[in-house]
Scaffold this motif. Structure first.
Motif, PDB file in Angstrom:
ATOM      1  N   ASN A   1      57.403  35.615  54.573  1.00  0.00           N
ATOM      2  CA  ASN A   1      56.942  34.356  53.651  1.00  0.00           C
ATOM      3  C   ASN A   1      56.544  35.971  52.907  1.00  0.00           C
ATOM      4  OD1 ASN A   1      57.129  32.420  54.879  1.00  0.00           O
ATOM      5  ND2 ASN A   1      55.386  32.119  55.605  1.00  0.00           N
ATOM      6  N   ARG A   2      56.708  35.489  51.573  1.00  0.00           N
ATOM      7  CA  ARG A   2      56.687  36.625  50.007  1.00  0.00           C
ATOM      8  C   ARG A   2      55.249  36.184  49.901  1.00  0.00           C
ATOM      9  NH1 ARG A   2      58.674  34.697  44.913  1.00  0.00           N
ATOM     10  NH2 ARG A   2      59.075  33.026  45.302  1.00  0.00           N
ATOM     11  N   PRO A   3      53.864  37.444  48.754  1.00  0.00           N
ATOM     12  CA  PRO A   3      53.183  36.892  48.508  1.00  0.00           C
ATOM     13  C   PRO A   3      53.358  35.621  47.440  1.00  0.00           C
ATOM     14  CG  PRO A   3      53.983  39.610  48.553  1.00  0.00           C
ATOM     15  CD  PRO A   3      55.189  38.347  48.836  1.00  0.00           C
ATOM     16  N   CYS A   4      52.174  35.402  47.576  1.00  0.00           N
ATOM     17  CA  CYS A   4      51.994  34.621  45.887  1.00  0.00           C
ATOM     18  C   CYS A   4      52.343  34.395  44.840  1.00  0.00           C
ATOM     19  CB  CYS A   4      51.239  33.618  46.597  1.00  0.00           C
ATOM     20  SG  CYS A   4      49.601  34.121  46.454  1.00  0.00           S
ATOM     21  N   GLY A   5      52.284  34.044  43.519  1.00  0.00           N
ATOM     22  CA  GLY A   5      52.005  34.027  42.245  1.00  0.00           C
ATOM     23  C   GLY A   5      51.170  35.377  41.579  1.00  0.00           C
ATOM     24  N   GLN A   6      49.986  34.642  42.906  1.00  0.00           N
ATOM     25  CA  GLN A   6      48.616  35.254  42.640  1.00  0.00           C
ATOM     26  C   GLN A   6      48.022  36.852  42.869  1.00  0.00           C
ATOM     27  OE1 GLN A   6      49.167  32.585  43.321  1.00  0.00           O
ATOM     28  NE2 GLN A   6      47.575  31.012  41.671  1.00  0.00           N
ATOM     29  N   GLU A   7      49.330  36.264  43.950  1.00  0.00           N
ATOM     30  CA  GLU A   7      49.362  37.910  44.630  1.00  0.00           C
ATOM     31  C   GLU A   7      49.720  39.173  44.358  1.00  0.00           C
ATOM     32  OE1 GLU A   7      49.203  39.791  49.335  1.00  0.00           O
ATOM     33  OE2 GLU A   7      49.859  38.029  49.330  1.00  0.00           O
ATOM     34  N   ARG A   8      50.269  38.839  43.423  1.00  0.00           N
ATOM     35  CA  ARG A   8      51.456  39.622  43.088  1.00  0.00           C
ATOM     36  C   ARG A   8      51.350  40.483  42.006  1.00  0.00           C
ATOM     37  NH1 ARG A   8      55.471  36.405  44.997  1.00  0.00           N
ATOM     38  NH2 ARG A   8      55.537  34.810  41.955  1.00  0.00           N
ATOM     39  N   LEU A   9      50.581  39.164  41.214  1.00  0.00           N
ATOM     40  CA  LEU A   9      49.588  39.712  39.778  1.00  0.00           C
ATOM     41  C   LEU A   9      48.958  40.343  39.663  1.00  0.00           C
ATOM     42  CD1 LEU A   9      49.452  39.355  35.977  1.00  0.00           C
ATOM     43  CD2 LEU A   9      48.512  37.369  36.502  1.00  0.00           C
ATOM     44  N   HIS A  10      47.705  40.271  41.346  1.00  0.00           N
ATOM     45  CA  HIS A  10      46.586  40.498  41.089  1.00  0.00           C
ATOM     46  C   HIS A  10      46.575  42.393  42.118  1.00  0.00           C
ATOM     47  CE1 HIS A  10      44.050  42.298  44.192  1.00  0.00           C
ATOM     48  NE2 HIS A  10      42.922  41.390  43.740  1.00  0.00           N
ATOM     49  N   ASP A  11      48.188  42.687  42.280  1.00  0.00           N
ATOM     50  CA  ASP A  11      47.973  44.080  42.649  1.00  0.00           C
ATOM     51  C   ASP A  11      49.160  44.382  41.749  1.00  0.00           C
ATOM     52  OD1 ASP A  11      47.751  43.153  45.019  1.00  0.00           O
ATOM     53  OD2 ASP A  11      49.695  43.338  46.411  1.00  0.00           O
ATOM     54  N   LEU A  12      49.604  43.749  40.749  1.00  0.00           N
ATOM     55  CA  LEU A  12      49.325  44.859  39.337  1.00  0.00           C
ATOM     56  C   LEU A  12      48.262  45.119  38.285  1.00  0.00           C
ATOM     57  CD1 LEU A  12      52.550  42.006  38.326  1.00  0.00           C
ATOM     58  CD2 LEU A  12      53.049  45.118  39.317  1.00  0.00           C
TER      59      LEU A  12
ATOM     60  N   LEU B   1      39.409  38.476  36.429  1.00  0.00           N
ATOM     61  CA  LEU B   1      40.368  38.307  37.003  1.00  0.00           C
ATOM     62  C   LEU B   1      40.480  38.780  37.970  1.00  0.00           C
ATOM     63  CD1 LEU B   1      43.611  37.202  35.779  1.00  0.00           C
ATOM     64  CD2 LEU B   1      43.856  39.378  34.906  1.00  0.00           C
ATOM     65  N   LEU B   2      40.466  39.623  38.336  1.00  0.00           N
ATOM     66  CA  LEU B   2      40.625  39.929  39.615  1.00  0.00           C
ATOM     67  C   LEU B   2      40.275  38.516  40.906  1.00  0.00           C
ATOM     68  CD1 LEU B   2      40.537  43.629  40.100  1.00  0.00           C
ATOM     69  CD2 LEU B   2      43.025  42.032  40.534  1.00  0.00           C
ATOM     70  N   ASN B   3      38.814  38.717  40.564  1.00  0.00           N
ATOM     71  CA  ASN B   3      38.566  37.292  41.375  1.00  0.00           C
ATOM     72  C   ASN B   3      38.799  36.404  41.314  1.00  0.00           C
ATOM     73  OD1 ASN B   3      36.231  39.646  42.681  1.00  0.00           O
ATOM     74  ND2 ASN B   3      34.389  38.919  40.742  1.00  0.00           N
ATOM     75  N   ALA B   4      39.363  35.889  39.963  1.00  0.00           N
ATOM     76  CA  ALA B   4      40.479  34.171  39.668  1.00  0.00           C
ATOM     77  C   ALA B   4      41.573  34.035  40.390  1.00  0.00           C
ATOM     78  CB  ALA B   4      39.957  34.376  37.967  1.00  0.00           C
ATOM     79  N   LEU B   5      41.768  35.706  40.610  1.00  0.00           N
ATOM     80  CA  LEU B   5      43.602  35.266  41.324  1.00  0.00           C
ATOM     81  C   LEU B   5      43.080  35.219  43.014  1.00  0.00           C
ATOM     82  CD1 LEU B   5      45.325  37.770  38.979  1.00  0.00           C
ATOM     83  CD2 LEU B   5      46.214  35.679  39.445  1.00  0.00           C
ATOM     84  N   ARG B   6      41.460  36.250  43.348  1.00  0.00           N
ATOM     85  CA  ARG B   6      41.451  36.198  45.033  1.00  0.00           C
ATOM     86  C   ARG B   6      41.152  34.129  45.160  1.00  0.00           C
ATOM     87  NH1 ARG B   6      38.461  41.042  43.928  1.00  0.00           N
ATOM     88  NH2 ARG B   6      39.814  42.529  44.075  1.00  0.00           N
ATOM     89  N   THR B   7      41.013  33.816  44.387  1.00  0.00           N
ATOM     90  CA  THR B   7      40.606  32.461  44.573  1.00  0.00           C
ATOM     91  C   THR B   7      41.740  31.042  44.319  1.00  0.00           C
ATOM     92  OG1 THR B   7      38.926  31.913  43.286  1.00  0.00           O
ATOM     93  CG2 THR B   7      37.950  33.123  44.554  1.00  0.00           C
ATOM     94  N   GLY B   8      42.891  31.846  43.254  1.00  0.00           N
ATOM     95  CA  GLY B   8      44.004  30.444  43.620  1.00  0.00           C
ATOM     96  C   GLY B   8      43.917  30.161  41.992  1.00  0.00           C
TER      97      GLY B   8
ATOM     98  N   GLY C   1      45.607  29.013  38.677  1.00  0.00           N
ATOM     99  CA  GLY C   1      47.020  29.288  38.289  1.00  0.00           C
ATOM    100  C   GLY C   1      47.173  30.018  36.824  1.00  0.00           C
ATOM    101  N   ILE C   2      48.734  30.165  37.975  1.00  0.00           N
ATOM    102  CA  ILE C   2      49.101  31.036  36.377  1.00  0.00           C
ATOM    103  C   ILE C   2      49.654  30.359  36.271  1.00  0.00           C
ATOM    104  CG2 ILE C   2      51.180  33.193  36.083  1.00  0.00           C
ATOM    105  CD1 ILE C   2      50.423  34.175  39.028  1.00  0.00           C
ATOM    106  N   ARG C   3      49.369  29.856  34.469  1.00  0.00           N
ATOM    107  CA  ARG C   3      50.199  29.116  33.584  1.00  0.00           C
ATOM    108  C   ARG C   3      51.556  29.432  33.081  1.00  0.00           C
ATOM    109  NH1 ARG C   3      46.531  25.136  31.832  1.00  0.00           N
ATOM    110  NH2 ARG C   3      44.325  25.534  32.253  1.00  0.00           N
ATOM    111  N   ILE C   4      51.547  30.517  33.112  1.00  0.00           N
ATOM    112  CA  ILE C   4      52.946  31.618  32.755  1.00  0.00           C
ATOM    113  C   ILE C   4      53.235  32.842  33.034  1.00  0.00           C
ATOM    114  CG2 ILE C   4      52.584  31.974  30.118  1.00  0.00           C
ATOM    115  CD1 ILE C   4      54.931  31.007  29.144  1.00  0.00           C
TER     116      ILE C   4
ATOM    117  N   GLY D   1      36.624  28.020  32.897  1.00  0.00           N
ATOM    118  CA  GLY D   1      36.340  28.347  30.911  1.00  0.00           C
ATOM    119  C   GLY D   1      37.294  28.978  30.107  1.00  0.00           C
ATOM    120  N   GLY D   2      37.808  29.190  30.186  1.00  0.00           N
ATOM    121  CA  GLY D   2      39.721  29.257  29.644  1.00  0.00           C
ATOM    122  C   GLY D   2      39.921  29.918  30.501  1.00  0.00           C
ATOM    123  N   GLU D   3      40.718  31.298  29.575  1.00  0.00           N
ATOM    124  CA  GLU D   3      41.830  30.864  30.453  1.00  0.00           C
ATOM    125  C   GLU D   3      42.090  33.246  30.327  1.00  0.00           C
ATOM    126  OE1 GLU D   3      45.697  29.432  29.558  1.00  0.00           O
ATOM    127  OE2 GLU D   3      45.870  30.333  27.316  1.00  0.00           O
TER     128      GLU D   3
END
Length: 191
Positions: free
Chosen positions: A83-94, A107-114, A116-119, A163-165
């Motif tokens: 399986n491959r990392p989800c989008g949140q994990e890939r963006l987190h690592d960058l 942002l890192l905390n938000a990505l760790r808790t899932g 959503g990546i809107r775009i 609270g926004g994005e």
């Protein structure tokens, strides 16, 4: 997001683009990375059976391991691929490469808790700039502006939060820059 959400639980089945070999089109092949990457984690590609990208016609649909025309070697390797990392994990690592600050931590905390990546788009800065919605950013806008002009390659990602994005710009040759749009601004973009 569910309390038990994690990068591990959100891993996605491996998917591969389909390609045909220019000189022998009788089989469909699965295209994968070669281990080398380009900007923003975009990989160099070859088939799972070893045909280099320059000898391929890559199609805009996915390889189907159970199709009659599937290359036997590609079929075996595709089915057994991890399986491959989800989008949140890939963006987190960058985003880890960004300078430490409050926005990065949030942002890192938000990505760790899932969150959503809107775009998440990649392209010439002046072409993807519209996706950053600079006029709606309430925190960090001035740091993004110079990254969103010209033809250099950048990524723009927008990550939802209660609270926004967050708006992340991923330049090709510099560390990521993070900004934030508040809740009122999020409603204005129709999110």
């Amino acid at each position: 997001m569910a309390e038990d959400w994690s990068f591990a639980s959100a891993r996605e089945p491996a998917q591969f683009s389909m390609a045909g070999h220019r000189d022998s089109p009788e089989f469909d092949h699965a295209v994968a990375t070669t281990g080398e990457t380009f900007f923003c984690g975009l990989p160099k590609r070859a088939t799972l059976c070893g045909i280099p990208e320059e000898e391929l016609e890559v199609y805009l649909y996915l390889f189907e391991a159970d199709a009659d025309r599937a290359c036997p070697q590609c079929r075996i390797r595709a089915v057994s691929a991890p399986n491959r990392p989800c989008g949140q994990e890939r963006l987190h690592d960058l985003v880890l490469a960004a300078g430490p600050d409050t926005l990065r931590s949030r942002l890192l905390n938000a990505l760790r808790t899932g969150a959503g990546i809107r775009i998440w788009v990649i392209g010439p800065a002046n072409g993807v700039a519209a996706h950053a919605h600079l006029d709606l950013i309430s925190e960090g806008r001035d740091a993004l502006r110079p990254l969103l002009v010209g033809q250099s390659q950048v990524g723009v990602a927008r990550v939802a939060q209660p609270g926004g994005e967050f708006v992340v710009v991923l330049p090709e040759d510099a560390e990521p820059v993070i900004a934030r749009a508040g809740r009122a601004e999020q409603r204005r973009v129709g999110a």
